[in-house]
Design an enzyme around this catalytic site. Structure first.
Site, PDB file in Angstrom:
ATOM      1  N   ILE A   1     -12.837  -6.000  -0.058  1.00  0.00           N
ATOM      2  CA  ILE A   1     -12.587  -4.572   0.086  1.00  0.00           C
ATOM      3  C   ILE A   1     -11.675  -4.368   1.286  1.00  0.00           C
ATOM      4  O   ILE A   1     -11.925  -4.893   2.365  1.00  0.00           O
ATOM      5  CB  ILE A   1     -13.910  -3.800   0.322  1.00  0.00           C
ATOM      6  CG1 ILE A   1     -14.904  -4.073  -0.806  1.00  0.00           C
ATOM      7  CG2 ILE A   1     -13.627  -2.309   0.465  1.00  0.00           C
ATOM      8  CD1 ILE A   1     -14.506  -3.568  -2.153  1.00  0.00           C
TER       9      ILE A   1
ATOM     10  N   THR B   1      -1.344   1.914   6.339  1.00  0.00           N
ATOM     11  CA  THR B   1      -0.949   0.732   5.578  1.00  0.00           C
ATOM     12  C   THR B   1      -0.819  -0.445   6.528  1.00  0.00           C
ATOM     13  O   THR B   1      -0.562  -0.259   7.712  1.00  0.00           O
ATOM     14  CB  THR B   1       0.388   0.976   4.852  1.00  0.00           C
ATOM     15  OG1 THR B   1       0.783  -0.218   4.182  1.00  0.00           O
ATOM     16  CG2 THR B   1       1.486   1.390   5.804  1.00  0.00           C
ATOM     17  N   GLY B   2      -1.024  -1.630   6.003  1.00  0.00           N
ATOM     18  CA  GLY B   2      -0.932  -2.814   6.847  1.00  0.00           C
ATOM     19  C   GLY B   2      -2.046  -3.790   6.529  1.00  0.00           C
ATOM     20  O   GLY B   2      -2.397  -3.975   5.362  1.00  0.00           O
TER      21      GLY B   2
ATOM     22  N   GLY C   1      -5.672  -4.648   6.276  1.00  0.00           N
ATOM     23  CA  GLY C   1      -6.876  -3.851   6.128  1.00  0.00           C
ATOM     24  C   GLY C   1      -7.967  -4.164   7.128  1.00  0.00           C
ATOM     25  O   GLY C   1      -8.624  -3.253   7.654  1.00  0.00           O
TER      26      GLY C   1
ATOM     27  N   ASP D   1      -8.962  -1.555   3.638  1.00  0.00           N
ATOM     28  CA  ASP D   1      -9.139  -0.309   4.388  1.00  0.00           C
ATOM     29  C   ASP D   1      -8.943   0.935   3.548  1.00  0.00           C
ATOM     30  O   ASP D   1      -9.490   2.000   3.854  1.00  0.00           O
ATOM     31  CB  ASP D   1      -8.143  -0.268   5.548  1.00  0.00           C
ATOM     32  CG  ASP D   1      -6.706  -0.247   5.041  1.00  0.00           C
ATOM     33  OD1 ASP D   1      -6.131   0.843   4.944  1.00  0.00           O
ATOM     34  OD2 ASP D   1      -6.161  -1.317   4.731  1.00  0.00           O
TER      35      ASP D   1
ATOM     36  N   THR E   1       0.845  -1.198   0.000  1.00  0.00           N
ATOM     37  CA  THR E   1       0.000   0.000   0.000  1.00  0.00           C
ATOM     38  C   THR E   1       0.874   1.239   0.000  1.00  0.00           C
ATOM     39  O   THR E   1       1.844   1.311   0.752  1.00  0.00           O
ATOM     40  CB  THR E   1      -0.906   0.016   1.240  1.00  0.00           C
ATOM     41  OG1 THR E   1      -1.662  -1.178   1.267  1.00  0.00           O
ATOM     42  CG2 THR E   1      -1.842   1.217   1.211  1.00  0.00           C
TER      43      THR E   1
END
Lengths: 131, 188
Positions: A30, A51-52, A54, A32, A1
């Site tokens: 879907i 980021t990471g 979601g 984050d 991300t």
């Protein structure tokens, strides 16, 4: 991300995030990034891009919580972001970059690394991966 | 008061043993993208313009998980997502499920500026992209050999991986303290 947050000298803020998601994610999943208040958020106080993992970021409403701690509890950007990353999401799941309307920058993470960079008007520049 | 900019290229289990040939291009890309943002904000571009410009550059870099270099679904496809938000107005735009749009972040901005909505996904987002004339590419443009390998590893282990995760090993071979053969992190 990937993501970016910026503030100009007048205190105007913006955030943007973009991603491919998770390796081997289910089709139709879907994350984050497009969920306002989770992976991306901006108001008149701060701009946040996360980021990471979601699912963890959505559950913790990472972006909005940083702004809410500033708005309702009067925390600084650095303290609000540190609290959210360290206390609100499981270890190893999240990192974020954020700027405030007065030009503060913070880039906390609870994973063992995050590709990140920042700069400000005072000439400070930082590029890093690990703590 | 003063301008400031920060950016990220993903977080995760990034081993300190990552070899220079994998670390240095990413660091160089971060510096390059940061400089683009700094130059833009010094030139008086709006913060919205700056974040879009920087994220487009990050999307075009195959070392990061967005745009070219996006990780793969279990079907071996890409489904990209992006979002933009402006602080003072709280205007925002988001897209999901993109398979052909070169720069998802710019389509998210168009959702914000050209529609009464906040979020478009999948076929509707692709259709909107065509109507707006944004650049599209064959889905193969976004798929890198490295990500094909990562999907194969993840499927064999029946796991999902975030941006930078160390290569998955078979359970009987797992050793968290073991150094990696290539030192690369394999999460998103």
């Amino acid at each position: 991300t990937v993501g970016c947050v910026a503030v100009d000298s007048s205190g105007n803020l913006a955030a943007a995030t973009s991603t491919g998601g998770l390796v081997n994610k289910m089709a139709g999943r879907i994350g984050d990034t497009p969920i306002i208040g989770a992976g991306t958020y901006a108001n008149s106080l701060c701009a946040v891009s996360a980021t990471g993992k979601g699912e963890a970021i959505i559950r913790a409403t990472i972006g909005r919580d940083v702004a809410a701690l500033m708005e309702y509890k009067g925390l600084s950007l650095e303290k609000a972001a540190a609290y959210v990353v360290q206390e609100c999401a499981p270890v190893g799941t999240v990192g974020l970059v954020a700027v405030s309307a007065n030009g503060q920058v913070t880039m906390p993470f609870n994973t063992n690394g995050m590709f990140r960079a920042c700069a400000n008007e005072d000439g400070y520049t930082h590029v890093g991966i690990w703590q | 008061m003063g301008w400031a900019i920060a950016l990220h290229g993903g977080a995760g289990d990034i081993p300190r043993s990552m070899p220079p040939e994998r670390r240095e291009p990413r660091e160089a890309a971060l510096r390059h993208c940061l400089q683009i943002g700094v130059d833009a904000i010094k030139a008086g571009r709006s913060p919205l313009d700056v974040v879009e410009l920087v994220v487009r550059e990050l999307e075009d870099n195959p070392h990061f998980n967005a745009g070219r270099g996006s990780v793969l679904t279990s079907n071996g496809t890409v489904e990209m997502e992006a979002c933009v938000m402006v602080g003072d107005t709280k205007k925002c735009g988001a897209v999901s499920g993109l398979t052909t749009v070169k720069n998802a972040v710019s389509l998210a901005r168009l959702v914000m500026e050209k529609t009464p909505h906040i979020y478009l996904g999948f076929d509707g987002a692709e259709q909107f992209a065509k109507e707006q004339g944004v650049e599209t590419l064959d889905a193969s443009h976004f798929i890198t050999p490295e990500n094909v390998d990562r999907l194969k590893q993840a499927k064999e282990a029946n796991k999902v991986q975030i941006d930078y995760t160390q290569p998955i090993q078979k359970v009987e071979e797992e050793d968290e303290s073991a150094s990696l053969p290539n030192g690369d992190s394999q999460i998103g």
